[in-house]
Scaffold this motif. Sequence first.
Motif, PDB file in Angstrom:
ATOM      1  N   ILE A 215       8.948  21.891  16.870  1.00  0.00           N
ATOM      2  CA  ILE A 215       9.048  20.599  16.271  1.00  0.00           C
ATOM      3  C   ILE A 215       9.340  21.086  14.754  1.00  0.00           C
ATOM      4  N   LEU A 216       8.645  22.075  14.317  1.00  0.00           N
ATOM      5  CA  LEU A 216       8.864  22.458  12.797  1.00  0.00           C
ATOM      6  C   LEU A 216       9.909  23.241  12.588  1.00  0.00           C
ATOM      7  N   ALA A 217      10.617  24.047  13.669  1.00  0.00           N
ATOM      8  CA  ALA A 217      11.581  24.647  13.839  1.00  0.00           C
ATOM      9  C   ALA A 217      12.745  23.937  13.501  1.00  0.00           C
ATOM     10  N   ALA A 218      12.674  22.892  14.393  1.00  0.00           N
ATOM     11  CA  ALA A 218      13.572  21.702  14.286  1.00  0.00           C
ATOM     12  C   ALA A 218      13.899  21.374  12.859  1.00  0.00           C
ATOM     13  N   LEU A 219      12.670  21.017  12.299  1.00  0.00           N
ATOM     14  CA  LEU A 219      12.756  20.432  10.884  1.00  0.00           C
ATOM     15  C   LEU A 219      13.402  21.247   9.811  1.00  0.00           C
ATOM     16  N   GLY A 220      12.930  22.566  10.106  1.00  0.00           N
ATOM     17  CA  GLY A 220      13.550  23.749   9.194  1.00  0.00           C
ATOM     18  C   GLY A 220      14.952  23.761   9.282  1.00  0.00           C
ATOM     19  N   GLN A 221      15.424  23.729  10.587  1.00  0.00           N
ATOM     20  CA  GLN A 221      16.929  23.648  10.706  1.00  0.00           C
ATOM     21  C   GLN A 221      17.654  22.660  10.310  1.00  0.00           C
ATOM     22  N   ALA A 222      16.937  21.267  10.325  1.00  0.00           N
ATOM     23  CA  ALA A 222      17.850  20.079   9.713  1.00  0.00           C
ATOM     24  C   ALA A 222      17.958  20.374   8.216  1.00  0.00           C
ATOM     25  N   PHE A 223      17.041  20.834   7.504  1.00  0.00           N
ATOM     26  CA  PHE A 223      17.178  21.107   5.988  1.00  0.00           C
ATOM     27  C   PHE A 223      18.442  22.063   5.703  1.00  0.00           C
ATOM     28  N   LYS A 388      12.907  28.771   4.066  1.00  0.00           N
ATOM     29  CA  LYS A 388      11.414  28.254   4.682  1.00  0.00           C
ATOM     30  C   LYS A 388      10.579  27.988   3.589  1.00  0.00           C
ATOM     31  N   VAL A 389      10.784  28.304   2.291  1.00  0.00           N
ATOM     32  CA  VAL A 389       9.860  28.027   1.276  1.00  0.00           C
ATOM     33  C   VAL A 389      10.610  27.163   0.276  1.00  0.00           C
ATOM     34  N   VAL A 444       5.875  21.397   7.652  1.00  0.00           N
ATOM     35  CA  VAL A 444       7.096  22.473   7.552  1.00  0.00           C
ATOM     36  C   VAL A 444       6.712  23.845   6.803  1.00  0.00           C
ATOM     37  N   LEU A 445       6.297  23.507   5.494  1.00  0.00           N
ATOM     38  CA  LEU A 445       6.028  24.474   4.758  1.00  0.00           C
ATOM     39  C   LEU A 445       4.919  25.353   4.912  1.00  0.00           C
ATOM     40  N   LEU A 446       3.701  24.474   5.513  1.00  0.00           N
ATOM     41  CA  LEU A 446       2.761  25.278   6.088  1.00  0.00           C
ATOM     42  C   LEU A 446       3.039  26.336   7.176  1.00  0.00           C
ATOM     43  N   ASN A 447       3.922  25.883   8.041  1.00  0.00           N
ATOM     44  CA  ASN A 447       4.328  26.641   9.043  1.00  0.00           C
ATOM     45  C   ASN A 447       5.337  27.680   8.328  1.00  0.00           C
TER      46      ASN A 447
END
Length: 453
Positions: A215-223, A388-389, A444-447
Amino acid sequence: MEKRENWGSRIGFIFAAAGSAIGLGNIWKFPYLAGDSGGAAFVFVYLLAVFFIGLTVMLAEFAIGRAAGLDAIGSFKKLAPGSFWWITGAMGVLAAFMILSFYGVVGGWSLAYFVKTVSGSLSGLSVEQYTNIFESLIVAPMEPIMWQLLFMGLTIGIVVFGIQTGIEKWSKILMPAIFIILLILIVRGLTLEGAGAGLSFYLKPDFSKINGRVILAALGQAFFSLSLGMGTMLTYGSYLSKKENLQTSALTVVTLDTLAAILAGLAIFPAVFATGLAPDQGPGLVFVILPAVFNKMPLGLLFGAAFFVLLAFAALTSAISILECVVAYLKDQLGWSRKSASIIMGGIITAVGVVCSLSLGIWSGYTVPFPGHDPLVFFDLMDVISSKVLLPMGGLLMCIFAGYVWKVENANKELTNGGTLSAKWLPLWNILVKYVAPIVIILVLLNGFGVVG
Ligand code: PFF
């Protein structure tokens, strides 16, 4: 002072913003992530991320940019004078600097593969040989740097010409070309014998593969894919006229970007399976597996050349948006001319990119520890710190800025052109921008730091 530039037409702006969004993130990364994380199940999570979080941040960026009519740093200074919010924009300009340094290297690889395909040097080899060709290209000191210089030269050249005669004109040509090439490749892939297995691999949901990390990978990718969090969309929004509808523009750009990602998967997986190859990971999928696929395909040289030209075009329209983010700052805040800003900054970013390229080869011994990751070479360090940051942090700060500091009422006014456009969706956007997006982005950031996931 000369008048600030504007987009020549609404469609020109849409193509340019979609051109920024559609890039290596869609054509290389998305299919691999989807293939690796449960196919349709990942696509489903990605769609939620894009339409709830991505669209929310894009609306915030467009509203801030157009209301202020300035670059990423100047906009915050104008809307919140005397505060420290300009640092959000400064982080964005820094992210732009970092992303373009490694993005230019991969853009160069795409050009190299286009030329290698056309020259026939990728014909008739084995998968091991394709692997060797890719690995020796990226570690060779000189070859990738020459291609990177060419790619960055094209990027700088287009940005020097400015908004209408540079970015807008080229995006209007390159964007439709990308969709046409993608469609041709899809038809080719789907009509190959055995394509069905690839289709079900890509589209058959396997929800058991969904976990926090996915889920978090999907969000990072969306950004990354939507070019959000660093002020690119804010800068592009700042060249928009007060008459344009920001709501429909954002929805169109998000839809086109998502469509491109899904189409890229459709172009790649059926062909990979039809050729009897396994869907590999990361850079290998595009630069190793696909040449092998094209090699086994009738008229493969033609389709291979089309694919790599597509990849290079997509990377180019994204790269120009990243450089524009830096150039707009120097132009608006420091009064530089567009030409010197593009050439000097483009030159410095290219030099940092040379270090990125060398860090994959002769300088791969120099690594830096990073939380949640194995020690990183310079290339990966630029990628991880920015994507990622800095991007999620930028997106988070923009939501907080729009929701609480500049205030949603002002953002709403901008998004409805002073109350003249429909406000039907704004109550939902207000909840998303104030509460949902910030909380999700913090995760996402914490991930990114390896704290959760
Ligand atoms: N959106 C681009 C891609 O998907 O390749 C990359 C990118 C461009 C990221 C511009 C961030 C940005 F500001």
